[in-house]
Design a protein around this motif. Structure first.
Motif, PDB file in Angstrom:
ATOM      1  N   ASP A  77       8.264  75.612  12.312  1.00  0.00           N
ATOM      2  CA  ASP A  77       8.450  75.743  10.866  1.00  0.00           C
ATOM      3  C   ASP A  77       9.863  75.306  10.506  1.00  0.00           C
ATOM      4  N   TRP A  78      10.031  74.861   9.262  1.00  0.00           N
ATOM      5  CA  TRP A  78      11.354  74.499   8.759  1.00  0.00           C
ATOM      6  C   TRP A  78      12.197  75.758   8.592  1.00  0.00           C
ATOM      7  N   ILE A  79      13.509  75.601   8.649  1.00  0.00           N
ATOM      8  CA  ILE A  79      14.386  76.768   8.646  1.00  0.00           C
ATOM      9  C   ILE A  79      14.182  77.645   7.412  1.00  0.00           C
ATOM     10  N   THR A  90       9.361  82.966  19.196  1.00  0.00           N
ATOM     11  CA  THR A  90       9.481  81.682  19.865  1.00  0.00           C
ATOM     12  C   THR A  90      10.478  81.747  21.016  1.00  0.00           C
ATOM     13  N   LEU A  91      11.617  82.374  20.807  1.00  0.00           N
ATOM     14  CA  LEU A  91      12.590  82.491  21.896  1.00  0.00           C
ATOM     15  C   LEU A  91      12.013  83.301  23.056  1.00  0.00           C
ATOM     16  N   ALA A  92      11.233  84.319  22.737  1.00  0.00           N
ATOM     17  CA  ALA A  92      10.556  85.064  23.812  1.00  0.00           C
ATOM     18  C   ALA A  92       9.546  84.170  24.515  1.00  0.00           C
ATOM     19  N   GLY A  93       8.813  83.390  23.742  1.00  0.00           N
ATOM     20  CA  GLY A  93       7.771  82.538  24.308  1.00  0.00           C
ATOM     21  C   GLY A  93       8.288  81.312  25.029  1.00  0.00           C
ATOM     22  N   GLU A  94       9.569  80.976  24.824  1.00  0.00           N
ATOM     23  CA  GLU A  94      10.177  79.847  25.523  1.00  0.00           C
ATOM     24  C   GLU A  94      11.107  80.303  26.648  1.00  0.00           C
ATOM     25  N   LEU A  95      11.805  81.449  26.451  1.00  0.00           N
ATOM     26  CA  LEU A  95      12.821  81.879  27.410  1.00  0.00           C
ATOM     27  C   LEU A  95      12.422  83.110  28.214  1.00  0.00           C
ATOM     28  N   ASP A  96      12.024  84.178  27.531  1.00  0.00           N
ATOM     29  CA  ASP A  96      11.661  85.406  28.248  1.00  0.00           C
ATOM     30  C   ASP A  96      10.525  85.146  29.228  1.00  0.00           C
ATOM     31  N   ILE A  97       9.599  84.308  28.829  1.00  0.00           N
ATOM     32  CA  ILE A  97       8.415  84.040  29.641  1.00  0.00           C
ATOM     33  C   ILE A  97       8.781  83.341  30.955  1.00  0.00           C
ATOM     34  N   VAL A  98       9.866  82.578  30.930  1.00  0.00           N
ATOM     35  CA  VAL A  98      10.373  81.937  32.148  1.00  0.00           C
ATOM     36  C   VAL A  98      11.186  82.941  32.965  1.00  0.00           C
ATOM     37  N   PHE A  99      12.051  83.672  32.292  1.00  0.00           N
ATOM     38  CA  PHE A  99      12.897  84.649  32.982  1.00  0.00           C
ATOM     39  C   PHE A  99      12.081  85.691  33.729  1.00  0.00           C
ATOM     40  N   LEU A 100      11.097  86.285  33.068  1.00  0.00           N
ATOM     41  CA  LEU A 100      10.340  87.372  33.686  1.00  0.00           C
ATOM     42  C   LEU A 100       9.587  86.897  34.926  1.00  0.00           C
ATOM     43  N   ALA A 101       8.976  85.717  34.835  1.00  0.00           N
ATOM     44  CA  ALA A 101       8.249  85.196  35.995  1.00  0.00           C
ATOM     45  C   ALA A 101       9.206  84.823  37.124  1.00  0.00           C
ATOM     46  N   ALA A 102      10.315  84.160  36.778  1.00  0.00           N
ATOM     47  CA  ALA A 102      11.266  83.748  37.807  1.00  0.00           C
ATOM     48  C   ALA A 102      11.886  84.955  38.502  1.00  0.00           C
ATOM     49  N   ARG A 103      12.236  85.972  37.729  1.00  0.00           N
ATOM     50  CA  ARG A 103      12.848  87.159  38.343  1.00  0.00           C
ATOM     51  C   ARG A 103      11.860  87.872  39.256  1.00  0.00           C
ATOM     52  N   ALA A 104      10.614  88.019  38.801  1.00  0.00           N
ATOM     53  CA  ALA A 104       9.608  88.697  39.622  1.00  0.00           C
ATOM     54  C   ALA A 104       9.283  87.898  40.878  1.00  0.00           C
ATOM     55  N   ALA A 105       9.331  86.574  40.772  1.00  0.00           N
ATOM     56  CA  ALA A 105       8.989  85.710  41.906  1.00  0.00           C
ATOM     57  C   ALA A 105      10.160  85.521  42.871  1.00  0.00           C
ATOM     58  N   TRP A 106      11.354  85.831  42.462  1.00  0.00           N
ATOM     59  CA  TRP A 106      12.552  85.464  43.211  1.00  0.00           C
ATOM     60  C   TRP A 106      12.529  85.931  44.679  1.00  0.00           C
ATOM     61  N   PRO A 107      12.209  87.199  44.971  1.00  0.00           N
ATOM     62  CA  PRO A 107      12.178  87.606  46.384  1.00  0.00           C
ATOM     63  C   PRO A 107      11.143  86.824  47.195  1.00  0.00           C
ATOM     64  N   LEU A 129      13.450  65.082  16.272  1.00  0.00           N
ATOM     65  CA  LEU A 129      12.439  64.118  15.841  1.00  0.00           C
ATOM     66  C   LEU A 129      12.187  64.294  14.350  1.00  0.00           C
ATOM     67  N   GLU A 130      12.423  63.251  13.592  1.00  0.00           N
ATOM     68  CA  GLU A 130      12.233  63.324  12.140  1.00  0.00           C
ATOM     69  C   GLU A 130      10.811  63.761  11.810  1.00  0.00           C
ATOM     70  N   GLY A 131      10.706  64.744  10.912  1.00  0.00           N
ATOM     71  CA  GLY A 131       9.408  65.231  10.495  1.00  0.00           C
ATOM     72  C   GLY A 131       8.855  66.355  11.335  1.00  0.00           C
ATOM     73  N   SER A 132       9.597  66.774  12.366  1.00  0.00           N
ATOM     74  CA  SER A 132       9.123  67.840  13.251  1.00  0.00           C
ATOM     75  C   SER A 132       9.887  69.138  12.966  1.00  0.00           C
ATOM     76  N   PRO A 133       9.219  70.161  12.423  1.00  0.00           N
ATOM     77  CA  PRO A 133       9.879  71.428  12.090  1.00  0.00           C
ATOM     78  C   PRO A 133      10.020  72.314  13.322  1.00  0.00           C
ATOM     79  N   ALA A 134      10.939  71.958  14.221  1.00  0.00           N
ATOM     80  CA  ALA A 134      10.957  72.537  15.567  1.00  0.00           C
ATOM     81  C   ALA A 134      12.251  73.281  15.884  1.00  0.00           C
ATOM     82  N   LEU A 135      12.883  73.910  14.884  1.00  0.00           N
ATOM     83  CA  LEU A 135      14.187  74.533  15.110  1.00  0.00           C
ATOM     84  C   LEU A 135      14.157  75.560  16.241  1.00  0.00           C
ATOM     85  N   ALA A 136      13.248  76.517  16.161  1.00  0.00           N
ATOM     86  CA  ALA A 136      13.194  77.565  17.187  1.00  0.00           C
ATOM     87  C   ALA A 136      12.798  76.981  18.538  1.00  0.00           C
TER      88      ALA A 136
END
Length: 233
Positions: A77-79, A90-107, A129-136
């Motif tokens: 969406d636009w700002i 979105t930040l959870a779905g882009e960052l937390d989702i990577v962190f939680l899996a990586a931390r659990a998998a680390w050992p 990209l012009e026309g892409s409402p991709a801020l988050a």
């Protein structure tokens, strides 16, 4: 070369569709034992559930050789229209989702003879990209780039490599919605691409196969653009 991933245990998140599915299918074809994870198997934003899932994987296999963090969620969406709740989701779905899996998998990654973590940013982390409402989305994927570099440093002494793939526009069920909503969007994407084609999930999966294989044993902390040259101008 067939069976490039023979004997490797690979966990692929987001395996039910899109890039995750493409990776899971190609990894299996190349000989890996693939554990595919999607919403039906686990809520990857639930810390307790993620820890329990990886504990179960560890109990069965003892280690993980490859972690492919393909699962993601974003609100576009636009700002002026983007709510704070959607920004945080979105930040959870882009960052937390990577962190939680990586931390659990680390050992389990450390228990491998030489493990590979493969994360996914985006061409959107390098250009607007012009026309892409991709801020988050752009903010989240930029964070994935930074996270991957840090994981590479933290994993080096344990033989754990961490690399990032930055896809350009890939045809998936999710991106089909963008094309349908704006008929001119494909034209703008192709105008940025040196190669005047749109990508398919297998285009990304082949790169992931290489990063997961022993052929890439000297590669860590890298960001590989698979984007038809869109960010190379």
């Amino acid at each position: 070369m067939p069976d490039r991933l023979a004997g490797k245990v690979a966990v692929v998140t987001g395996a039910a569709s899109g890039i995750g599915r493409g990776c899971a299918e190609l990894f299996a074809a190349e000989g890996a034992t693939v554990i595919g994870i999607d919403r039906a198997e686990c809520d990857l934003l639930d810390e307790v559930a993620v820890n329990a899932l990886f504990a179960a994987i560890g109990a069965k296999y003892g280690h993980i050789d490859v972690l492919v963090n393909a699962a993601a969620f974003a609100v576009f969406d636009w700002i002026e229209d983007l709510s704070y709740a959607d920004w945080k989701a979105t930040l959870a779905g882009e960052l937390d989702i990577v962190f939680l899996a990586a931390r659990a998998a680390w050992p389990l990654l450390r228990a491998s003879a030489g493990a590979s973590v493969i994360n996914f940013a985006s061409a959107n982390a390098a250009h607007a990209l012009e026309g892409s409402p991709a801020l988050a989305h752009c903010a989240g994927k930029g964070g994935v780039l930074a996270m991957t570099r840090q994981l590479a440093m933290e994993g080096a002494s344990h033989g754990v490599r961490a690399n990032n793939i930055s896809p350009g526009f890939i045809r998936t069920a999710a991106t089909a919605q963008h094309l349908a909503a704006d008929p001119s969007f494909e034209h703008r994407v192709l105008a940025k691409n040196m190669l005047k084609i749109l990508g398919e999930p297998q285009d990304i999966a082949w790169c992931a196969v290489w990063l997961a294989s022993d052929e890439a044993r000297y590669v860590t902390g890298a960001n590989i653009a698979v984007d038809a040259g869109a960010t190379a101008w």
